[in-house]
Design an enzyme around this catalytic site. Sequence first.
Site, PDB file in Angstrom:
ATOM      1  N   CYS A   2       0.849  -1.190   0.000  1.00 49.14           N
ATOM      2  CA  CYS A   2       0.000   0.000   0.000  1.00 49.14           C
ATOM      3  C   CYS A   2       0.885   1.240   0.000  1.00 49.14           C
ATOM      4  CB  CYS A   2      -0.956   0.102   1.186  1.00 49.14           C
ATOM      5  SG  CYS A   2      -2.166  -1.219   1.256  1.00 49.14           S
ATOM      6  N   GLY A  30       0.513  -0.669  -4.882  1.00 48.09           N
ATOM      7  CA  GLY A  30      -0.825  -1.266  -4.795  1.00 48.09           C
ATOM      8  C   GLY A  30      -1.668  -0.832  -5.960  1.00 48.09           C
ATOM      9  N   ASN A 104      -0.705   1.939   5.672  1.00 50.55           N
ATOM     10  CA  ASN A 104       0.181   0.951   5.048  1.00 50.55           C
ATOM     11  C   ASN A 104       0.689   0.064   6.169  1.00 50.55           C
ATOM     12  OD1 ASN A 104       3.516   1.077   3.566  1.00 50.55           O
ATOM     13  ND2 ASN A 104       2.029  -0.560   3.578  1.00 50.55           N
ATOM     14  N   GLY A 105       0.329  -1.203   6.135  1.00 47.33           N
ATOM     15  CA  GLY A 105       0.777  -2.113   7.177  1.00 47.33           C
ATOM     16  C   GLY A 105      -0.277  -3.150   7.475  1.00 47.33           C
ATOM     17  N   TYR A 245      12.640  -5.439  -3.002  1.00 47.70           N
ATOM     18  CA  TYR A 245      11.618  -5.546  -4.036  1.00 47.70           C
ATOM     19  C   TYR A 245      10.604  -4.400  -4.084  1.00 47.70           C
ATOM     20  CZ  TYR A 245       7.377  -7.346  -6.290  1.00 47.70           C
ATOM     21  OH  TYR A 245       6.270  -7.489  -7.073  1.00 47.70           O
TER      22      TYR A 245
END
Length: 463
Positions: A2, A30, A104-105, A245
């Site tokens: 995200c 995302g 985000n998480g 990544y």
Amino acid sequence: MCGVVGVYCSNPSITSKLVYYALFSLQHRGQESAGIAASTDKYLTYKKGMGLVTEVFDESDFSYLRGNVAVGHVRYSTTGLSKIENSQPFVVKSKAGYIAVCHNGNLVNYAELRRELENEGSVFTSDSDTEVISQLMSRFLMKKDTVESLEMLNRKLVGSYSLTMLINDTLIGYRDPLGFKPLCVGELEDGYVICSESCAIDALGGKFIKDVEPGEAVIIKNGELEFIDVSKPKRRAFCIFEYIYFARPDSVIDGVSVYEARIEMGKILSVESPVTADFVSAVPDSGITAAIGFSQHSGIPYKEALIKNRYVGRTFIMPEQSLRELSVRLKVNVIKQNVAGKRIILVDDSIVRGTTSRRIVDMLRSCGAREVHVRIGSPPIIAPCYFGIDMKTREELIAANNSVEEIRKLLNADSLAYLTLKGLLTAIKNAGGENGYCLACLTARYPVEVPGEVCELEPWEPD
Ligand code: SF4
């Protein structure tokens, strides 16, 4: 994954547009849904929808998404299914006013917190852990000020959370005490931006101010920027996969250039696992930088063997296996004249399920490649991630269930080698990193309590 964004702009007619452009530059984080909420001291407006940023918004949306502050989100699902109800921002209206939360998480104790809130009368409209955060914040804000509410939130939540929030006309960024996911702040011509990665600051023509530290909040009210230590953590657990990544190579995260880290990973990989070949190539796009590092250090030329169709979503973040397999076929094609009769070193950033790698090795062989030597710029992923990455069970992880030699056979490669953990940490250190990374998916030792897993409270370091 995200991506989260928050913008303060002195010109209320362009704030949401700036969020839109920042989200566009974070699209790699995302692709399932996108949303923007903007607010003034009187009202909050928002729009969210399924798909890419450019699919969700059109010009007419920016006529009503107005205000000096706005937040935005691009989603990739971890907790909660891929559906509109789970898209963000989550907006709550209570006696404390409007709250919009972008997250985000992933919360490890989501189910427990939700049960607690439901027992106390809360009603949920989604199965996203972000709704728990928005409900908790709205409760806390009825009794406490913003900073005290963040302290209370910090005491409740277990897991990873980099947040951007609107509380009426105040913009907030907050990073969990271990700092799993990145968050940084930049200065714009007419304001400020808070975002997941520095590439979004660059996209807006802004100037990087700093990373939000673990446990730190950034609060922007009436154009005034303030940093506050909500907690003073002694440990950190920055997600190492941001460097391997997730993040864009042009981002700098917590003082480490993602590009330089990947070059170093490739260089060290070439020393640890050399092999004779005609050229080095990459699985595009995320393997390219490590492949260049491998080539530079080994002296073996770099050449493209595969071309990516850039208009297909990233394989790894397609939520369903059936879509993942289809997307590999749509996504890459072989440059046949480069490959026929050649010995190729194929560098990729990581192997999660093995679907993409197997397919790509097959494609190279069917185009006449004589040898395919696979080199991976990270150690094997042997354990699930509970902090926001779509690697939830050991069953789906090829390296959790197979030895390197077994994986080589499954991939149909002539040889296979991974970067060692020590090599990975050396690469990050050479690129400016210090200590304190979450390595849980590589070591199966978790930096917070996770039911059924080993909790390693100190950051793991190599010998
Ligand atoms: S478990 Fe792996 S992917 Fe998840 S936060 Fe830790 S390092 Fe990142």
